[in-house]
Design a protein around this motif. Structure first.
Motif, short mmCIF file in Angstrom:
data_model
loop_
_atom_site.label_atom_id
_atom_site.label_comp_id
_atom_site.label_asym_id
_atom_site.label_seq_id
_atom_site.Cartn_x
_atom_site.Cartn_y
_atom_site.Cartn_z
N UNK A 22 77.36 -111.60 80.64
CA UNK A 22 77.89 -110.92 79.43
C UNK A 22 77.88 -109.41 79.71
N UNK A 23 78.48 -108.59 78.84
CA UNK A 23 78.48 -107.15 79.11
C UNK A 23 77.07 -106.58 79.26
N UNK A 24 76.94 -105.60 80.15
CA UNK A 24 75.65 -104.94 80.41
C UNK A 24 75.09 -104.33 79.12
N UNK A 25 73.79 -104.46 78.92
CA UNK A 25 73.16 -103.88 77.71
C UNK A 25 72.00 -102.97 78.11
N UNK A 26 71.74 -101.96 77.31
CA UNK A 26 70.74 -100.94 77.62
C UNK A 26 69.62 -100.92 76.60
N UNK A 27 68.37 -100.72 77.06
CA UNK A 27 67.27 -100.42 76.12
C UNK A 27 67.46 -98.98 75.64
N UNK A 28 67.88 -98.10 76.56
CA UNK A 28 68.17 -96.70 76.21
C UNK A 28 69.49 -96.35 76.89
N UNK A 29 70.51 -96.01 76.09
CA UNK A 29 71.83 -95.75 76.65
C UNK A 29 71.82 -94.44 77.46
N UNK A 30 72.70 -94.32 78.48
CA UNK A 30 72.72 -93.11 79.31
C UNK A 30 72.85 -91.83 78.47
N UNK A 31 73.64 -91.86 77.40
CA UNK A 31 73.82 -90.64 76.60
C UNK A 31 72.56 -90.29 75.80
N UNK A 32 71.59 -91.23 75.76
CA UNK A 32 70.33 -90.95 75.03
C UNK A 32 69.20 -90.54 75.99
N UNK A 33 69.54 -90.49 77.31
CA UNK A 33 68.47 -90.27 78.31
C UNK A 33 67.75 -88.94 78.17
N UNK A 34 68.51 -87.87 77.92
CA UNK A 34 67.86 -86.56 77.84
C UNK A 34 66.87 -86.54 76.68
N UNK A 35 67.26 -87.13 75.56
CA UNK A 35 66.37 -87.18 74.39
C UNK A 35 65.20 -88.13 74.65
N UNK B 218 60.44 -84.09 85.57
CA UNK B 218 61.03 -84.07 86.91
C UNK B 218 60.80 -85.34 87.74
N UNK B 219 59.65 -85.98 87.58
CA UNK B 219 59.38 -87.20 88.37
C UNK B 219 60.30 -88.31 87.88
N UNK B 220 60.38 -88.46 86.56
CA UNK B 220 61.26 -89.49 85.98
C UNK B 220 62.71 -89.24 86.41
N UNK B 221 63.13 -87.99 86.35
CA UNK B 221 64.53 -87.68 86.70
C UNK B 221 64.83 -88.02 88.16
N UNK B 222 63.91 -87.68 89.05
CA UNK B 222 64.13 -87.96 90.47
C UNK B 222 64.24 -89.47 90.70
N UNK B 223 63.34 -90.22 90.09
CA UNK B 223 63.35 -91.68 90.30
C UNK B 223 64.60 -92.30 89.67
#
Ligand code: PLP
Length: 301
Positions: A120-133, A272-277
């Motif tokens: 089925x279509x891919x689903x997100x726990x946190x959508x990419x547009x919500x990542x910075x928040x 920064x660690x989360x962003x790199x990973x």
């Protein structure tokens, strides 16, 4: 009932999602007597398909369920579901239920186990547009089912602790919840593992949790970066004192947690660690060591 786009494999045939139905007498439904796994496809490529199939086969074995197909056949069924669905980015689930006994006896050993797969279509726990928040979670007082009652390394549908944890989160204005064990240590959340980062050192619970494939990816990526990481008991208080917290799941990859119990984690934004990973994780999706084109799994190609 609405159904998403997609294709399922059930009773040995490929059908649209709306036609994939099981008997209400299936013990998978009546008793959560089933195991499952979820792999994703991103831009036409499976991510770590072998790891998911291996975990699924091990889970089936532990629950004394019999997988009716070989790992290679299962891979081809999953690829066929994706190809028929036409989806480039997909959430691909394999389920093995206890089924039911043909004579309706109560003897589990007489049950005909049932394999169901779907894309089925891919689903997100946190959508990419919500990542910075980032994600806002609560540390719920609801205890994760103890590992000596239901083995959390067997992927299962015993989700009522998570479901009540989610309602706890909604009631407190958060998006999700992490459950703890009887000793007040972090366990996991509905569909994800958790990591803390303090002074550059990463920690993640080593017991009472599913061995997430994304968790494993984060561990391997941390090693590539040379970030120190420990798999150990992690006290809930460590999450509250962390500089960064992130979660891992097939449903969205590596995702920052920026609020816990309404308080900011670190500076309250992705660290920064989360962003790199996170960036390295998505870059691996085109690496043939970590991913496989759906077309390459299909028979005759
Ligand atoms: N923990 C639980 C309870 C899960 O259900 C899941 C996935 O659904 C995870 C962790 C994350 O596992 P994975 O990274 O393999 O998706």
């Amino acid at each position: 009932m609405n159904y998403p786009a997609g294709t399922a494999y059930i009773d040995g045939a490929f059908v649209p999602m709306s036609e994939a139905k099981i008997s209400v007498l299936d013990w998978g439904f009546l008793h959560s007597d089933a195991t499952y796994d979820v792999v994703h496809v991103w831009k036409g490529r499976f991510f770590r398909l072998d790891s998911h199939i291996e975990r699924f086969a091990r889970s089936a074995d532990r629950l004394r369920l019999t997988l009716p197909v070989s790992p290679g056949e299962l891979a081809r069924i999953l690829a066929e579901c994706v190809a028929r669905s036409g989806l480039e980015d997909a959430y691909v689930e394999m389920v093995l239920t206890r089924g039911t006994s043909p004579t309706f006896s109560r003897d589990l050993r007489e049950a005909r186990n049932q394999l169901i797969c779907f894309a089925i279509p891919f689903g997100w726990i946190l959508k990419p547009e919500q990542r910075e928040a980032g994600l806002s979670i609560v540390l719920s007082d609801i205890r994760r089912i103890p590992p000596d009652s239901v083995d959390p390394t067997v992927k299962n549908y015993h989700w009522l602790d998570f479901v009540m944890g989610l309602y706890d989160a909604y009631d407190r204005g958060a998006q999700s919840a992490v459950l703890t064990d009887a000793g007040g240590n972090l366990a996991e959340g509905p569909g994800f593992n958790i990591f803390t980062v303090r002074q550059g050192r990463i920690a993640t619970p080593d017991r009472g949790v599913l061995r997430g494939v994304t968790r494993q990816s984060a561990i391997e990526l941390a090693a590539e970066f040379g970030f120190p990481l420990e798999e150990r008991v992690v006290a809930a208080a460590e999450a509250l004192a962390a500089d960064e917290v992130f979660i891992t799941s097939t449903a969205g990859g590596i995702m920052p947690v920026t609020r816990i119990n309404a308080a900011a984690v670190g500076e309250g934004r992705m660290g920064p660690v989360t962003r790199a990973l996170l960036e390295a994780y998505w870059a691996k999706h085109t690496d043939s060591g970590w991913s496989t084109a759906v077309a390459d799994v299909l028979p005759g190609r």
